[in-house]
Design an enzyme around this catalytic site. Structure first.
Site, PDB file in Angstrom:
ATOM      1  N   HIS A  66      -8.080  -4.094  -1.297  1.00  0.00           N
ATOM      2  CA  HIS A  66      -7.349  -4.202  -0.031  1.00  0.00           C
ATOM      3  C   HIS A  66      -6.340  -3.049   0.098  1.00  0.00           C
ATOM      4  O   HIS A  66      -6.314  -2.339   1.106  1.00  0.00           O
ATOM      5  CB  HIS A  66      -6.644  -5.560   0.040  1.00  0.00           C
ATOM      6  CG  HIS A  66      -5.807  -5.752   1.265  1.00  0.00           C
ATOM      7  ND1 HIS A  66      -6.260  -6.418   2.384  1.00  0.00           N
ATOM      8  CD2 HIS A  66      -4.541  -5.372   1.556  1.00  0.00           C
ATOM      9  CE1 HIS A  66      -5.312  -6.426   3.303  1.00  0.00           C
ATOM     10  NE2 HIS A  66      -4.242  -5.803   2.821  1.00  0.00           N
ATOM     11  N   GLU A  67      -5.550  -2.848  -0.944  1.00  0.00           N
ATOM     12  CA  GLU A  67      -4.520  -1.796  -0.858  1.00  0.00           C
ATOM     13  C   GLU A  67      -5.176  -0.407  -0.818  1.00  0.00           C
ATOM     14  O   GLU A  67      -4.672   0.500  -0.148  1.00  0.00           O
ATOM     15  CB  GLU A  67      -3.521  -1.911  -2.014  1.00  0.00           C
ATOM     16  CG  GLU A  67      -2.830  -3.288  -2.155  1.00  0.00           C
ATOM     17  CD  GLU A  67      -2.294  -3.888  -0.874  1.00  0.00           C
ATOM     18  OE1 GLU A  67      -1.960  -3.135   0.052  1.00  0.00           O
ATOM     19  OE2 GLU A  67      -2.215  -5.141  -0.783  1.00  0.00           O
ATOM     20  N   TYR A 122      -4.522 -10.754   9.788  1.00  0.00           N
ATOM     21  CA  TYR A 122      -5.509 -10.454   8.748  1.00  0.00           C
ATOM     22  C   TYR A 122      -6.876 -11.029   9.097  1.00  0.00           C
ATOM     23  O   TYR A 122      -7.865 -10.320   9.212  1.00  0.00           O
ATOM     24  CB  TYR A 122      -5.065 -11.054   7.398  1.00  0.00           C
ATOM     25  CG  TYR A 122      -3.858 -10.404   6.782  1.00  0.00           C
ATOM     26  CD1 TYR A 122      -2.576 -10.689   7.250  1.00  0.00           C
ATOM     27  CD2 TYR A 122      -3.986  -9.515   5.728  1.00  0.00           C
ATOM     28  CE1 TYR A 122      -1.464 -10.119   6.673  1.00  0.00           C
ATOM     29  CE2 TYR A 122      -2.869  -8.925   5.136  1.00  0.00           C
ATOM     30  CZ  TYR A 122      -1.607  -9.233   5.626  1.00  0.00           C
ATOM     31  OH  TYR A 122      -0.509  -8.651   5.052  1.00  0.00           O
ATOM     32  N   GLU A 131      -3.721  -4.581   9.315  1.00  0.00           N
ATOM     33  CA  GLU A 131      -4.210  -5.579   8.356  1.00  0.00           C
ATOM     34  C   GLU A 131      -5.622  -6.091   8.636  1.00  0.00           C
ATOM     35  O   GLU A 131      -6.392  -6.301   7.709  1.00  0.00           O
ATOM     36  CB  GLU A 131      -3.214  -6.744   8.261  1.00  0.00           C
ATOM     37  CG  GLU A 131      -1.843  -6.349   7.715  1.00  0.00           C
ATOM     38  CD  GLU A 131      -1.865  -5.730   6.307  1.00  0.00           C
ATOM     39  OE1 GLU A 131      -2.869  -5.893   5.586  1.00  0.00           O
ATOM     40  OE2 GLU A 131      -0.870  -5.071   5.950  1.00  0.00           O
ATOM     41  N   HIS A 168      -6.137   0.395   2.676  1.00  0.00           N
ATOM     42  CA  HIS A 168      -4.998   0.836   3.503  1.00  0.00           C
ATOM     43  C   HIS A 168      -4.827   2.356   3.468  1.00  0.00           C
ATOM     44  O   HIS A 168      -4.150   2.910   4.340  1.00  0.00           O
ATOM     45  CB  HIS A 168      -3.697   0.193   3.005  1.00  0.00           C
ATOM     46  CG  HIS A 168      -3.373  -1.130   3.624  1.00  0.00           C
ATOM     47  ND1 HIS A 168      -3.259  -1.318   4.984  1.00  0.00           N
ATOM     48  CD2 HIS A 168      -3.099  -2.336   3.062  1.00  0.00           C
ATOM     49  CE1 HIS A 168      -2.928  -2.588   5.226  1.00  0.00           C
ATOM     50  NE2 HIS A 168      -2.830  -3.225   4.074  1.00  0.00           N
ATOM     51  N   GLU A 179       0.802  -1.226   0.000  1.00  0.00           N
ATOM     52  CA  GLU A 179       0.000   0.000   0.000  1.00  0.00           C
ATOM     53  C   GLU A 179       0.835   1.277   0.000  1.00  0.00           C
ATOM     54  O   GLU A 179       0.534   2.212   0.739  1.00  0.00           O
ATOM     55  CB  GLU A 179      -0.940  -0.042   1.198  1.00  0.00           C
ATOM     56  CG  GLU A 179      -0.263  -0.007   2.605  1.00  0.00           C
ATOM     57  CD  GLU A 179       0.165  -1.368   3.144  1.00  0.00           C
ATOM     58  OE1 GLU A 179       0.380  -2.302   2.355  1.00  0.00           O
ATOM     59  OE2 GLU A 179       0.308  -1.478   4.374  1.00  0.00           O
ATOM     60  N   ASP A 197       9.319 -10.137  10.106  1.00  0.00           N
ATOM     61  CA  ASP A 197       9.173 -11.044   8.958  1.00  0.00           C
ATOM     62  C   ASP A 197       8.932 -12.492   9.406  1.00  0.00           C
ATOM     63  O   ASP A 197       8.340 -13.283   8.674  1.00  0.00           O
ATOM     64  CB  ASP A 197      10.416 -10.998   8.053  1.00  0.00           C
ATOM     65  CG  ASP A 197      10.474  -9.728   7.214  1.00  0.00           C
ATOM     66  OD1 ASP A 197       9.441  -9.027   7.121  1.00  0.00           O
ATOM     67  OD2 ASP A 197      11.552  -9.434   6.657  1.00  0.00           O
TER      68      ASP A 197
HETATM   69  N1  BES Z   1       1.023  -4.462   3.694  1.00  0.00           N
HETATM   70  C1  BES Z   1       0.780  -5.743   3.166  1.00  0.00           C
HETATM   71  C2  BES Z   1       2.029  -6.430   2.654  1.00  0.00           C
HETATM   72  C3  BES Z   1       3.121  -6.587   3.680  1.00  0.00           C
HETATM   73  C4  BES Z   1       2.852  -6.953   4.979  1.00  0.00           C
HETATM   74  C5  BES Z   1       4.423  -6.386   3.321  1.00  0.00           C
HETATM   75  C6  BES Z   1       3.885  -7.083   5.907  1.00  0.00           C
HETATM   76  C7  BES Z   1       5.447  -6.528   4.249  1.00  0.00           C
HETATM   77  C8  BES Z   1       5.180  -6.879   5.550  1.00  0.00           C
HETATM   78  C9  BES Z   1      -0.256  -5.704   2.041  1.00  0.00           C
HETATM   79  O1  BES Z   1      -1.239  -4.749   2.219  1.00  0.00           O
HETATM   80  C10 BES Z   1      -0.971  -7.017   2.030  1.00  0.00           C
HETATM   81  O2  BES Z   1      -1.569  -7.330   3.011  1.00  0.00           O
HETATM   82  N2  BES Z   1      -0.941  -7.722   0.929  1.00  0.00           N
HETATM   83  C11 BES Z   1      -1.656  -8.964   0.773  1.00  0.00           C
HETATM   84  C12 BES Z   1      -2.963  -8.691   0.060  1.00  0.00           C
HETATM   85  C13 BES Z   1      -4.113  -9.577   0.428  1.00  0.00           C
HETATM   86  C14 BES Z   1      -4.369  -9.703   1.893  1.00  0.00           C
HETATM   87  C15 BES Z   1      -5.372  -9.104  -0.277  1.00  0.00           C
HETATM   88  C16 BES Z   1      -0.760  -9.902  -0.011  1.00  0.00           C
HETATM   89  O3  BES Z   1       0.409  -9.548  -0.235  1.00  0.00           O
HETATM   90  O4  BES Z   1      -1.171 -10.984  -0.379  1.00  0.00           O
HETATM   91 ZN    ZN Z   2      -2.563  -5.288   3.780  1.00  0.00          ZN
END
Ligand code: BES
Ligand code: ZN
Length: 611
Positions: free
Chosen positions: A296-297, A384, A319, A300, A272, A376
């Protein structure tokens, strides 16, 4: 490990903004594709909050610093870089000027390390066009420090400006508003401004041979020219999603909403970054069926980017809220039935993760304890889906969307531009609903601090799920001596979401026979499917059944696509099958140099190659 020096307020950062805080960032960086480094200087505005403070503390990871100056006097400031703690980086302590000041500006001259964890460098050969190099960043959760010396905690929010020097034929994009570019000889200077305060993890940059198409009044999609038309088609609903999000959350404050479709090695579905969401090309299903990631993004833009988790222990505030809003967008653009189908379906994935981690594992709590734990390593579907389930539960308790949505808007308005934790949210909720006796039934402790599946599952409309389950049961119970009860007529009208749910359920059953797998493939043509969510589950079902036909397609796919959501479970599945374990490990050893840091770091642990 010497982790004591990390801050008690944010166990993932050394900084102590309560003493001395960074209030603005001005980047001046040159991109050197030959050496794979960024070099230049960053100017930080600094505010002294505690008069007795003697230093400003920043995070820095493998940065080569040459000097630090006090901007006003141009005098050197003494600094000290502490020992590097693996994955967390070093504490960079800089002395304060010895004149009396409340605020001042300092400049840090430096270059990035040769393999900064926040940046992915691609050679021309790794791009679609094969002519120009490419780079993109991914700073969430704590990789900004590998590119910029900064207070790398989401408790600190600043505006930023940037001037980026690149070869003139390339385009630079950032999580900011582009201002202007100047070409001088073979070099191009691109200028940006982000005027809304953001945490360091939302600073983002991409450089490459990029093209764009307008897809809405405030949106362009960016990608290499080879895929740009496909991208424009896939994301044509962006403005409708934005308008719907605004109806739910209030005005969109970021001006533009662009999308950048990255090369396949991008580790996430989407990121996002403000003004410029990054997405994986695995969303290009050809039929817009994976556009929920964009919703989703977009969500955010309020949850995460306006109201930010104070540290990554409260990541569910980013999330969980975002998934909750994402599904409300779906509810309005599709139907409440589909909204519920989505929420209910993903509970299966939450269940799989809880089983994988173990029901008592602290990482299955909503609020984490990240002392000594890298964000990580804590990342999973838990914040989520358990997060969104909690919010849906709260909505149910207070009487439904008519009660909850006005509260949500007040929440955005009250906490926008701030960083908060779970207690801030709890107090605000309890104050808003003080007259609603039903809220006494909410067990905050169980939801926030107990491990395992959610303590309560909200009442979802599960009729779409039931239909899929019926077909799945008929298929799995099919006695292969008789003809298959499932025919093309039963499945040809299923939507992508229904097929995904159907496959997810099969995955939870006993392994299928080779005959059943072949039959499924004939019915659905899964071997040729383009939708990545379907392909992913189809490959897993084959691996679980030790079906030889799945091995090569799986290896081919995980060498192409870097999305962690697919790569990690597929590597784990290969590892679990003893006959192919060694092959999987060798494949990883050969290909890890092409992976983003976070992917090789986590897969290496999944394959038990590192602790
Ligand atoms: N912000 C996250 C991606 C992220 C989280 C990167 C933690 C680094 C550390 C992003 O918004 C996300 O949640 N992406 C999901 C989308 C899905 C839940 C619709 C993905 O990457 O799959
Ligand atoms: Zn997210």
């Amino acid at each position: 490990m010497v982790l004591q020096s990390l801050s008690p307020k944010d166990p993932s950062s050394y900084s102590k903004p309560e003493e001395v805080a960074v209030t603005n960032i001005a980047l001046n960086l040159t991109v050197d594709f030959d050496r794979k480094v960024l070099h230049g200087h960053v100017e930080l505005d600094v505010k002294i909050n505690n008069k007795n403070a003697t230093e400003v503390i920043l995070d820095a990871k493998h940065l080569n610093i040459s000097k630090i100056l006090d901007n006003e006097t141009k005098k050197d400031l003494q600094y000290h870089v502490s020992e590097n703690i693996e994955e967390f980086g070093s504490k960079l302590s800089i002395e304060l000027p010895n004149r009396k000041v409340d605020n001042f500006t300092l400049s840090i001259f430096y270059e990035t390390g040769s393999s900064a964890s926040g940046i992915q460098w691609l050679t021309p050969n790794q791009t679609a066009g094969k002519v120009h190099p490419y780079l993109f960043s991914q700073f969430q959760a704590i990789h900004a420090r590998s590119v910029i010396p900064c207070q790398d905690t989401p408790a600190v929010k600043t505006k930023y400006t940037a001037t980026i020097c690149t070869p003139s034929e390339l385009t630079v994009l950032m999580s900011a508003i582009p201002k202007f570019t100047e070409v001088v000889g073979h070099q191009k200077y691109s200028h940006f401004i982000q005027d809304v305060p953001i945490p360091s993890y939302l600073i983002a940059i991409a450089v490459g041979a990029l093209n764009s198409r307008k897809i809405g009044p405030r949106s362009h999609v960016w990608a290499e020219k080879e895929i740009i038309e496909e991208c424009a088609y896939e994301f044509a609903d962006t403005e409708r999603q934005l308008i719907t999000a605004e109806e739910i959350c209030g005005p969109y404050v970021w001006g533009i909403y662009d999308l950048l479709v990255l090369p396949p090695s991008f580790a996430y579905g989407g990121m996002e970054n403000p003004c410029l969401t990054f997405v994986t090309p695995t969303l290009l299903a050809g039929d817009r069926s994976l556009a929920n990631v964009v919703a989703h993004e977009i969500a955010h833009s309020w949850t995460g980017n306006l109201i930010t988790n104070r540290n990554f222990e409260h990541f569910w505030l980013n999330e969980g809220f975002t998934v909750f809003v994402e599904r409300k967008i779906k509810g309005r653009l599709s139907s409440p039935l589909h909204q519920d189908f989505d929420a209910y379906g993903r509970l299966n994935e939450l269940n799989e993760t809880v089983k994988l981690f173990g029901e008592d594992n602290p990482l299955t709590r909503l609020v984490h304890d990240l002392k000594g734990v890298h964000p990580d390593d804590a990342f999973s579907v838990v914040p989520y889906e358990k997060g969104q389930t909690f919010l849906r539960h709260l909505e149910e308790v207070v009487g439904g969307p008519d009660q909850f949505e006005p509260f949500l808007r007040k929440y955005f308005d009250t906490f926008k531009f701030k960083s908060i934790d779970s207690d801030d949210f709890k107090s605000f909720f309890e104050e808003h609903f003080a007259d609603n006796a039903a809220i006494k039934s909410v067990d905050w402790n169980a939801w926030l601090y107990c491990p395992g599946m959610p303590p309560k599952i909200p009442k979802y409309n599960i009729s779409l799920a039931e239909n899929c389950t019926k077909i799945m049961n008929q298929f799995c119970c099919w006695d292969e001596k008789v003809t298959c009860p499932i025919e093309n007529t039963h499945v040809k009208n299923l939507t992508a979401d229904e097929i995904i749910y159907f496959l997810q359920q099969i995955l939870e059953q006993k392994p299928l026979t080779a005959n059943k797998l072949e039959h499924l493939d004939k019915l659905f043509q899964f071997s040729k499917v383009r939708n990545a969510e379907i392909k992913f589950r189809w490959l897993r079902i084959g691996l679980k059944a030790h079906w030889k036909n799945s091995v090569e397609p799986t290896l081919k796919w995980i060498n192409e696509v870097g999305r962690m959501k697919y790569v990690r479970p597929l590597y784990r599945d290969l590892y679990a099958w003893e006959d192919v374990r060694q092959k999987a490990i060798e494949n990883f050893q050969i290909n890890k140099k092409y992976m983003m840091h976070v992917v090789s770091y986590t897969v290496s642990k999944d394959l038990h190659l590192t602790a």
